[in-house]
Design a protein around this motif. Structure first.
Motif, PDB file in Angstrom:
ATOM      1  N   SER A  50       9.282  -5.623 -35.766  1.00 30.85           N
ATOM      2  CA  SER A  50       9.683  -6.902 -35.149  1.00 30.85           C
ATOM      3  C   SER A  50      11.120  -7.272 -35.526  1.00 30.85           C
ATOM      4  CB  SER A  50       8.722  -8.027 -35.562  1.00 30.85           C
ATOM      5  OG  SER A  50       7.412  -7.731 -35.153  1.00 30.85           O
ATOM      6  N   GLU A  54       2.852   0.979 -26.806  1.00 31.72           N
ATOM      7  CA  GLU A  54       3.418  -0.050 -27.684  1.00 31.72           C
ATOM      8  C   GLU A  54       3.871  -1.260 -26.880  1.00 31.72           C
ATOM      9  OE1 GLU A  54       4.522  -1.497 -31.472  1.00 31.72           O
ATOM     10  OE2 GLU A  54       3.506   0.381 -30.974  1.00 31.72           O
ATOM     11  N   ARG A  65       2.245  -5.252 -26.933  1.00 33.79           N
ATOM     12  CA  ARG A  65       3.089  -6.380 -27.293  1.00 33.79           C
ATOM     13  C   ARG A  65       3.403  -7.267 -26.097  1.00 33.79           C
ATOM     14  NH1 ARG A  65       5.612  -6.073 -32.258  1.00 33.79           N
ATOM     15  NH2 ARG A  65       5.137  -4.180 -33.452  1.00 33.79           N
TER      16      ARG A  65
END
Length: 580
Positions: free
Chosen positions: A440, A474, A478
């Motif tokens: 992040s 991924e 997210r």
């Protein structure tokens, strides 16, 4: 009576907008091309040529020399000055450690300077062309000079030429005509003087270097290109000594002075009357080494640093043989740090002690190793693949070195275009993005990536599709499925494959890559792609990065210019290309 005139706000706004647009046009022009650098370089070349041409064509010190040689004198010396300047420059673009250092130092200065540094090989070639041109002019002029020196010595021309050629002293140092005997030929003179012999050597070395640098030879016979290019050592050694021959000589100051205006028609009275003492001449000083000594020292430091890196131990972490004869080497080296898109030079002593080949790294900076993918593309790579699979060879690594792809995260939106094995720098970028998402990273400025990969055969997709599958998963997890848009283009296929793809078209995953994104057949319609990117990012700065052939580079560079809006508040495309 005071009258107040109100200027409409819309008028003021239009003036300011026009100023902004004009400024943006200039900024984009200089930022998007290296024309400015070329203009400066060419201006310096023209200045040196004109300055030295005038010096030798009009200078009083060379009046008698001009009488022997005529216009061939300035035509020999003016190119020599341009040669000195360009021989000073020719080594600098290949001092890769210096360029990487400068590239890192200019990060705070915007992309303009870095883009100029990325043109290092183009500038290297441009300087080489100028050296070749000036060498040709310089050589032809001096061949004429030797002929005229020889004829003057034989008394072929007028009385003054004969008198000047017969001048000598007890130490034979103040003469004008370097041809000191009547019974020698121009060929003998060329091969028995320092200037003549070194001139022949450096000219032959230059011819071999330039002819072996032709693209057809460089691609098909890289070893020939590599070894003949190292004749530059002989070229520079000969160049330093070339001017020590003092072939071109000027009149010395004497007391009393020799007034050539009065004495040129009274050669019989030289040394007999006070107004006309015997004229004396001198050569030099040799100036070439003043120009080239600095770059030569820098280049020697470059090679010493390469040797030090070569001596550092490199360990194999993993070796993988992918389809389409692509060898993946995962290597570990103490103190090695990299950035996305950078490349290294590899040397395999078991194949050649001297050959170094560039390869873009496919690993991410976040990983504890660095990797390269090597495609079979010639004798050296074929031998490396055979040896590498046996884990039996030492590997020398020089680098890493910076490239245009380092700047990818400086843009809000990036278009990545790879052709064949040219996908390697973008593997590093996409991996790094995956790591940044994983932790992040709030500093990630990029919010959208368009990735295009063009391949001729289906097997080439296999080693890279795993990474794209991980990124797909991924992004979905997210909620960032729109962050990466990728399109794979198969430029070579047969009808059976196309039929097979049609049968399975309704399936969720592509039959070629196993990805959700379907493979496209043929080449991209770049106008359509750029129009779509501009529509989806109406106010963004878009960096377009290519690792691929020059033909494709010309196309993309034109598209960047075509679809960039002059209004600074709208979409602008900046083209960047990998250069090795």
């Amino acid at each position: 009576m005071n009258v107040s005139v109100q200027t409409p706000k819309s008028f003021i706004f239009n003036i300011k907008l026009n100023d902004i647009i004009f400024t943006e046009k200039l900024r984009y022009f200089f930022d998007g091309s290296w024309l400015c650098s070329q203009v400066v370089w060419m201006g310096i070349n023209l200045f040196l040529f004109v300055w030295f041409y005038q010096l030798y064509d009009l200078g009083d010190d060379f009046f008698y020399t001009r009488h022997l040689l005529g216009s061939a004198l300035p035509w020999a010396r003016a190119p020599a000055a341009v040669l000195n300047f360009n021989c000073m420059l020719i080594l600098l673009p290949v001092c890769r450690n210096l360029l990487s250092l400068l590239r890192g130092s200019f990060v705070c200065c915007g992309r303009t300077m870095r883009k100029q540094l990325d043109k290092n090989l183009s500038f290297h070639k441009l300087v080489a062309y100028m050296i070749a041109l000036m060498t040709a002019v310089h050589t032809v002029a001096h061949l004429l000079n030797v002929e005229w020196f020889n004829n003057s010595r034989r008394g072929v021309y007028d009385e003054l030429s004969t008198a000047l050629s017969n001048l000598s002293d007890s130490e034979n140092t103040t003469f004008l005509n370097p041809v000191r005997r009547i019974d020698i030929t121009p060929t003998y003179f060329v091969f028995t003087t320092i200037a003549g012999l070194t001139g022949v050597i450096i000219t032959l070395a230059l011819i071999l270097i330039i002819t072996s640098s032709m693209e057809v030879i460089r691609r098909s016979y890289f070893e020939v290109f590599w070894y003949t290019h190292h004749l530059f050592v002989i070229f520079f050694i000969g160049l330093v000594f070339h001017g020590a021959g003092f072939i071109v000589r000027r009149q010395k100051k004497t007391n009393p002075p020799h007034n050539f205006t009065f004495c040129k028609d009274r050669s019989d009275d030289w040394g007999k009357i006070p107004e006309c003492p015997i004229p004396q001449f001198q050569g030099g000083p040799a100036q070439t080494w003043w120009w080239v000594i600095g770059p030569m020292i820098l280049y020697i430091c470059e090679r010493v640093l390469r040797f030090i890196r070569y001596m550092q131990t490199v360990q194999y972490r993993k070796i993988v043989m992918h389809p389409s004869k692509v060898l993946e080497l995962q290597l570990v080296k103490d103190g090695f740090k990299m950035e996305v898109g950078q490349y290294v030079f590899l040397n395999c002593p078991a194949i050649s002690q001297l050959e170094w080949h560039p390869f873009t790294m496919t690993s991410a900076p976040e990983e504890d190793f660095f990797s390269v993918h090597i495609r079979s593309a010639g004798d050296w790579t074929d031998k490396l693949i055979d040896i590498g699979l046996a884990w039996q060879t030492q590997m020398g690594v020089d680098g890493p070195f910076g490239t245009a792809s380092e700047d990818v995260f400086d843009y809000e939106v990036s278009m990545l275009v790879g052709a064949g094995i040219g996908v390697t720098p973008f593997a590093s970028i996409l991996k790094s993005i995956w790591y940044k998402f994983k932790i992040s990273n709030s500093k990630l400025r990029t919010r959208k990536i368009y990735f295009y990969w063009l391949c001729r055969e289906t097997h080439a997709f296999e080693w890279f599709s795993d990474l794209l599958q991980v990124l797909e998963k991924e992004m979905e997890e997210r909620g960032m499925g729109n962050f990466l848009t990728y399109k794979l283009y198969l430029t070579g296929w047969d009808q059976n494959l196309r039929f097979h793809e049609g049968v399975h078209f309704e399936e969720d995953k592509d039959v070629v890559t196993g990805l959700k994104q379907k493979t496209h057949y043929g080449r991209p319609a770049w106008d359509k792609e750029f129009e779509q990117v501009r529509k989806e990012n109406p106010t963004s700065v878009v960096g377009t990065f290519l690792c691929g052939p020059a033909v494709l580079a010309k196309v993309l560079e034109k598209k960047c210019a075509k679809y960039s809006d002059v209004d600074p508040r709208k979409t602008k495309f900046y083209f960047n290309k990998e250069n090795f």
